[in-house]
Design a protein around this motif. Structure first.
Motif, PDB file in Angstrom:
ATOM      1  N   TYR A   1     -37.404  18.307 -18.708  1.00 55.30           N
ATOM      2  CA  TYR A   1     -38.780  18.920 -19.144  1.00 55.30           C
ATOM      3  C   TYR A   1     -38.480  19.656 -20.221  1.00 55.30           C
ATOM      4  O   TYR A   1     -37.591  20.226 -20.452  1.00 55.30           O
ATOM      5  N   ARG A   2     -39.443  20.200 -20.969  1.00 56.67           N
ATOM      6  CA  ARG A   2     -39.225  21.020 -22.077  1.00 56.67           C
ATOM      7  C   ARG A   2     -38.836  22.446 -21.824  1.00 56.67           C
ATOM      8  O   ARG A   2     -39.214  22.863 -20.615  1.00 56.67           O
ATOM      9  N   GLN A   3     -38.196  23.183 -22.684  1.00 58.85           N
ATOM     10  CA  GLN A   3     -37.811  24.288 -22.427  1.00 58.85           C
ATOM     11  C   GLN A   3     -38.773  25.476 -21.897  1.00 58.85           C
ATOM     12  O   GLN A   3     -38.566  26.289 -20.948  1.00 58.85           O
TER      13      GLN A   3
ATOM     14  N   GLY B   1     -43.872  27.056 -16.923  1.00 54.11           N
ATOM     15  CA  GLY B   1     -44.275  28.140 -15.858  1.00 54.11           C
ATOM     16  C   GLY B   1     -42.880  27.829 -14.969  1.00 54.11           C
ATOM     17  O   GLY B   1     -42.971  28.914 -13.939  1.00 54.11           O
ATOM     18  N   GLY B   2     -41.950  27.073 -15.142  1.00 52.30           N
ATOM     19  CA  GLY B   2     -40.788  27.042 -14.252  1.00 52.30           C
ATOM     20  C   GLY B   2     -39.566  27.324 -14.814  1.00 52.30           C
ATOM     21  O   GLY B   2     -39.432  27.946 -15.884  1.00 52.30           O
ATOM     22  N   ALA B   3     -38.590  27.105 -13.926  1.00 51.94           N
ATOM     23  CA  ALA B   3     -37.382  27.546 -14.440  1.00 51.94           C
ATOM     24  C   ALA B   3     -36.637  26.466 -15.441  1.00 51.94           C
ATOM     25  O   ALA B   3     -37.185  25.528 -15.590  1.00 51.94           O
TER      26      ALA B   3
END
Length: 206
Positions: free
Chosen positions: A64-66, A70-72
């Motif tokens: 997924y995108r950088q 909101g996640g690592a």
């Protein structure tokens, strides 16, 4: 030092002179430990292997995108943090063996033989041979002599009939003198040496 010799039927077979420098040492556990560890490490296969991050079968596409989730930050499912990902610093195929000098290996064998002599677990026999390769006959002799987990060390060669008869007795092992080693000697409850075996070991360890 003197030691009494017996025949396989339990009868007396005179006596033999044992070299004090080989059979009369004060056994040192540290020396025996180092030699046994060297033997067992050399015997270890070392074929254990896991797949690293570069070897697992996964797409290398960014999952997924950088930013903005909101996640690592993650680059691929092959990362060790994910289930099914590569293993980080896992075992690889390698040799566990290490070097030990010939001089030290000989010293270890001397201390192993001395340990058996000191413990009263050393038996000297005249010869280890049989007319017929009969396991039942040898098993009866071993039982009558009271040997448990016996290691028999002969001279340069082992009598073929004796070796065949001993093959089916799980408490008896027989080796030529060049096969004598610290691990097998210490593992046995009774160390049995033929007169030829004594001569060959003394020649080998001098």
């Amino acid at each position: 030092m003197k030691a009494d010799a017996i025949k396989m039927d339990g009868g007396k077979a005179g006596s033999v002179d044992l070299d004090e420098a080989i059979f009369g040492l004060e056994p040192r556990i540290d020396i025996l430990h180092r030699v046994v560890r060297w033997q067992r490490n050399n015997a270890q296969a070392g074929t254990h292997k896991v797949k690293t991050r570069s070897e697992v079968k996964y797409s290398t596409k960014k999952i997924y995108r950088q930013k903005g989730t909101g996640g690592a930050r993650h680059g691929a499912r092959s990362a060790p943090i994910f289930r099914g990902g590569g293993v980080y610093k896992g075992p690889t195929v390698r040799s566990h063996g290490h070097e030990l000098t010939k001089k030290f290996r000989k010293l270890g064998l001397r201390h192993a033989l001395s340990a058996k002599a000191t413990a009263g677990e050393l038996v000297i026999i005249d010869v280890a041979d049989l007319k017929d390769a009969k396991t039942s006959a040898l098993a009866k002799q071993v039982k009558d002599l009271g040997w448990k987990r016996a290691l028999i060390i002969d001279g340069a060669e082992v009598n073929e009939n004796f070796a065949v008869a001993a093959r089916n007795i799980d408490t008896v092992d027989i080796l030529p003198s060049m096969g004598a080693n610290v691990y097998d000697i210490l593992k046995s409850d009774t160390l049995v040496l033929t007169k030829a075996g004594v001569e060959a070991l003394e020649a080998r360890l001098k």
